[in-house]
Design an enzyme around this catalytic site. Structure first.
Site, PDB file in Angstrom:
ATOM      1  N   ARG A 239      54.458  35.407  52.747  1.00 18.80           N
ATOM      2  CA  ARG A 239      54.628  34.101  53.412  1.00 18.80           C
ATOM      3  C   ARG A 239      56.115  33.775  53.629  1.00 18.80           C
ATOM      4  O   ARG A 239      56.967  34.174  52.837  1.00 18.80           O
ATOM      5  CB  ARG A 239      53.922  33.006  52.600  1.00 18.80           C
ATOM      6  CG  ARG A 239      52.406  33.254  52.574  1.00 18.80           C
ATOM      7  CD  ARG A 239      51.662  32.181  51.847  1.00 18.80           C
ATOM      8  NE  ARG A 239      51.772  30.889  52.507  1.00 18.80           N
ATOM      9  CZ  ARG A 239      51.322  29.755  51.990  1.00 18.80           C
ATOM     10  NH1 ARG A 239      50.736  29.773  50.798  1.00 18.80           N
ATOM     11  NH2 ARG A 239      51.448  28.633  52.643  1.00 18.80           N
TER      12      ARG A 239
ATOM     13  N   SER B 146      56.669  19.868  57.291  1.00 10.14           N
ATOM     14  CA  SER B 146      56.236  20.599  56.097  1.00 10.14           C
ATOM     15  C   SER B 146      56.698  19.871  54.850  1.00 10.14           C
ATOM     16  O   SER B 146      57.896  19.715  54.612  1.00 10.14           O
ATOM     17  CB  SER B 146      56.822  22.015  56.104  1.00 10.14           C
ATOM     18  OG  SER B 146      56.838  22.550  54.793  1.00 10.14           O
TER      19      SER B 146
ATOM     20  N   ASP C  45      45.561  21.087  55.605  1.00  6.98           N
ATOM     21  CA  ASP C  45      44.774  21.960  54.725  1.00  6.98           C
ATOM     22  C   ASP C  45      43.277  21.865  54.992  1.00  6.98           C
ATOM     23  O   ASP C  45      42.495  22.645  54.444  1.00  6.98           O
ATOM     24  CB  ASP C  45      45.050  21.616  53.254  1.00  6.98           C
ATOM     25  CG  ASP C  45      46.432  22.074  52.831  1.00  6.98           C
ATOM     26  OD1 ASP C  45      47.022  22.935  53.523  1.00  6.98           O
ATOM     27  OD2 ASP C  45      46.932  21.563  51.809  1.00  6.98           O
TER      28      ASP C  45
ATOM     29  N   ARG D  89      44.815  31.279  58.952  1.00 11.43           N
ATOM     30  CA  ARG D  89      43.535  30.547  58.942  1.00 11.43           C
ATOM     31  C   ARG D  89      42.917  30.408  60.330  1.00 11.43           C
ATOM     32  O   ARG D  89      41.713  30.145  60.432  1.00 11.43           O
ATOM     33  CB  ARG D  89      43.716  29.168  58.284  1.00 11.43           C
ATOM     34  CG  ARG D  89      43.898  29.292  56.782  1.00 11.43           C
ATOM     35  CD  ARG D  89      44.018  27.960  56.074  1.00 11.43           C
ATOM     36  NE  ARG D  89      44.012  28.176  54.632  1.00 11.43           N
ATOM     37  CZ  ARG D  89      44.475  27.310  53.732  1.00 11.43           C
ATOM     38  NH1 ARG D  89      44.989  26.151  54.131  1.00 11.43           N
ATOM     39  NH2 ARG D  89      44.403  27.595  52.449  1.00 11.43           N
TER      40      ARG D  89
HETATM   41  C1  S3P Z   1      51.788  21.165  50.262  1.00 15.32           C
HETATM   42  C2  S3P Z   1      52.224  21.163  51.564  1.00 15.32           C
HETATM   43  C3  S3P Z   1      51.526  21.827  52.659  1.00 15.32           C
HETATM   44  C4  S3P Z   1      50.113  22.209  52.279  1.00 15.32           C
HETATM   45  C5  S3P Z   1      50.042  22.820  50.912  1.00 15.32           C
HETATM   46  C6  S3P Z   1      50.549  21.840  49.875  1.00 15.32           C
HETATM   47  C7  S3P Z   1      52.577  20.449  49.247  1.00 15.32           C
HETATM   48  O1  S3P Z   1      52.215  23.009  53.010  1.00 15.32           O
HETATM   49  O2  S3P Z   1      49.576  23.104  53.236  1.00 15.32           O
HETATM   50  O3  S3P Z   1      48.711  23.178  50.597  1.00 15.32           O
HETATM   51  O4  S3P Z   1      52.056  20.215  48.129  1.00 15.32           O
HETATM   52  O5  S3P Z   1      53.730  20.109  49.524  1.00 15.32           O
HETATM   53  P1  S3P Z   1      53.400  23.020  54.122  1.00 15.32           P
HETATM   54  O6  S3P Z   1      54.537  22.267  53.598  1.00 15.32           O
HETATM   55  O7  S3P Z   1      53.730  24.476  54.292  1.00 15.32           O
HETATM   56  O8  S3P Z   1      52.787  22.405  55.349  1.00 15.32           O
END
Ligand code: S3P
Length: 429
Positions: free
Chosen positions: A122, A167, A315, A346
């Site tokens: 990732r 994000s 998610d 996904r």
């Molecule tokens: C999260 C942020 C999201 C989400 C992940 C949890 C977090 O990811 O998809 O399951 O706890 O900050 P991204 O920041 O990559 O969108």
């Protein structure tokens, strides 16, 4: 590898609670560890992802007790973490690795973070690049873009960072580094991603300002231990919401679910599709909105999904895909390119599994078109090692023409270890 077979159901009925919110659970350990005093956490999610965070902080000398009901974290203050004696293994958890990399960037010691075969694929450049601009020295595989990452932390300076993607992991990583930086660290994003960090920073007494899709954190301010109560995870509830909407003769009460507006995109989308979802007894717990959700079988219609609702439901797209597969007409999903860099791709994973189930799906670069159908076929599908793909195809099975076997389901333990037994308690066959 574990596989599981789910039979079609005649109804879904009862009252349930889902485990604690994964994002809030991670943050409670991280802030508790660097606060002054003893933080208590109730409702903590004991999934594998959060245990990765717990083990990492224990490895840095933080005392964390768990009596089965409550977690107690003895904070070591902003500058009290020890250099870990070994590599910190973040398992499958993107939140652990990206947030901890921000925090480690501010420590005057050396550390290495890594994860499982999925996490090591990732993208990490999204945090490495801005953290390097703050002064962190981070190296890693593939030019510092993939884990393992080696971090030489130390004196950081605040920056203004316009994140190209919405994000919460990028934002939170920089916010944690910002606690250690000289001056202010400001992060903006195209549209608001989940704001649990902002809320918890405030709760712990950090100096933080929010507004206009941006957050500003001032460095050098000590945090104070808190009593945190974690609400149920809306991302886990989403599987049961969709399951109750699509299964005939269903009525499910899901109690104590976090309904932070930066997370309720799934409810907005399902309401727009015609879902019967009622939010009851809305309240606030530890700075987070909470409600009970009453969900009943509904006739769903396909809709167009794009724009700022996407990060608010990021998610939940695997579960939303199942609602779309059962809706009348076509559902289009756009602006969701981020789905390609989750625990698996996904978009491709759901498109392949739905096609195997007889649903017509067209993939686009940033989303997909799903043609809803009354006929969803049984058979065998693949989780691709992704907990949310596994749980989504499990709820698809409830309305399939025959049983669906999902391969590689051990991954469900990363976020929802009790998912299968809970599904069994509410479904009748
Ligand atoms: C999260 C942020 C999201 C989400 C992940 C949890 C977090 O990811 O998809 O399951 O706890 O900050 P991204 O920041 O990559 O969108």
């Amino acid at each position: 590898m574990d596989s599981i077979t789910i039979q079609p159901a005649t109804s879904l009925r009862g009252e349930i609670t889902v485990p604690g919110d994964k994002s809030i659970s991670h943050r409670s350990i991280m802030l508790g560890a660097i606060a002054n005093g003893v933080t208590t956490v109730r409702g903590f999610l004991r999934g594998e992802d959060n245990m990765s965070t717990m083990h990492a902080f224990r490895a840095m000398g933080v005392e964390i007790a768990d009596d089965g009901e409550m977690i107690q974290i003895t904070g070591r203050g902003l500058h009290g973490l020890n250099e870990p004696g070994d590599v910190l293994d973040c398992g499958n958890s993107g939140t652990t690795i990206r947030l901890i990399t921000g925090l480690l960037s501010g420590q005057s010691f050396f550390s290495v973070v890594t994860g499982d075969q999925y996490l090591r694929k990732r993208p990490m450049k999204r945090v490495v690049e801005p953290l390097s601009r703050m002064g962190a020295r981070i190296t890693g595989r593939n030019g510092g873009t993939l884990a393992p990452l080696a971090i030489n932390g130390g004196s950081l300076k605040g920056i203004v960072y316009q994140s190209p993607v919405s994000s919460a992991q990028i934002k939170s990583s920089l916010m944690l580094a910002g606690l250690y930086a000289d001056g202010e660290t400001r992060v903006t994003e195209p549209s608001l991603s989940r704001d649990h960090s902002e809320r918890m920073f405030r709760l712990f007494g950090a100096s933080i300002a929010t507004g206009e899709n941006g957050v500003t954190v001032s460095g050098g301010v000590e945090l104070t231990a808190q009593e945190v109560t974690v609400p149920g995870d809306i991302s886990s509830a989403a599987f049961f919401i969709v399951a109750a909407l699509i299964t005939p003769d269903s009525e499910l009460l899901i109690k104590n679910v976090g309904v932070n507006p930066s997370r309720t995109g799934v409810i907005d989308i399902l309401l727009a599709m015609g879902g019967d979802i009622q939010l009851m007894d809305q309240r606030e717990v530890s700075g987070e909105p909470v409600a009970d959700l009453l969900v009943r079988t509904s006739h769903l219609t396909g809709i167009a999904i794009s724009g700022s609702v996407v990060p608010r439901a990021i998610d939940e797209f695997p579960a939303i895909c199942i609602a779309a597969a059962r809706a009348e007409g076509t559902t289009t999903i756009r602006d969701a390119r981020e789905l390609r860099v989750k625990e698996t791709d996904r978009i491709t994973a759901m498109a392949n599994n739905l096609r195997k189930s007889g649903i017509s799906v067209t993939e686009t670069e940033d989303g997909m078109d799903i043609a809803g159908s009354e006929l969803l076929l049984g058979g065998t599908v693949d989780s691709c090692g992704d907990h949310r793909i596994a749980m989504s195809m499990s709820i698809a099975a409830l309305v399939a023409s025959s049983a669906i076997t999902i391969s590689d389901t051990a991954c469900v333990a990363t976020s929802f270890p009790t998912f299968f037994p809970l599904l069994e308690t509410v479904s009748s066959n």
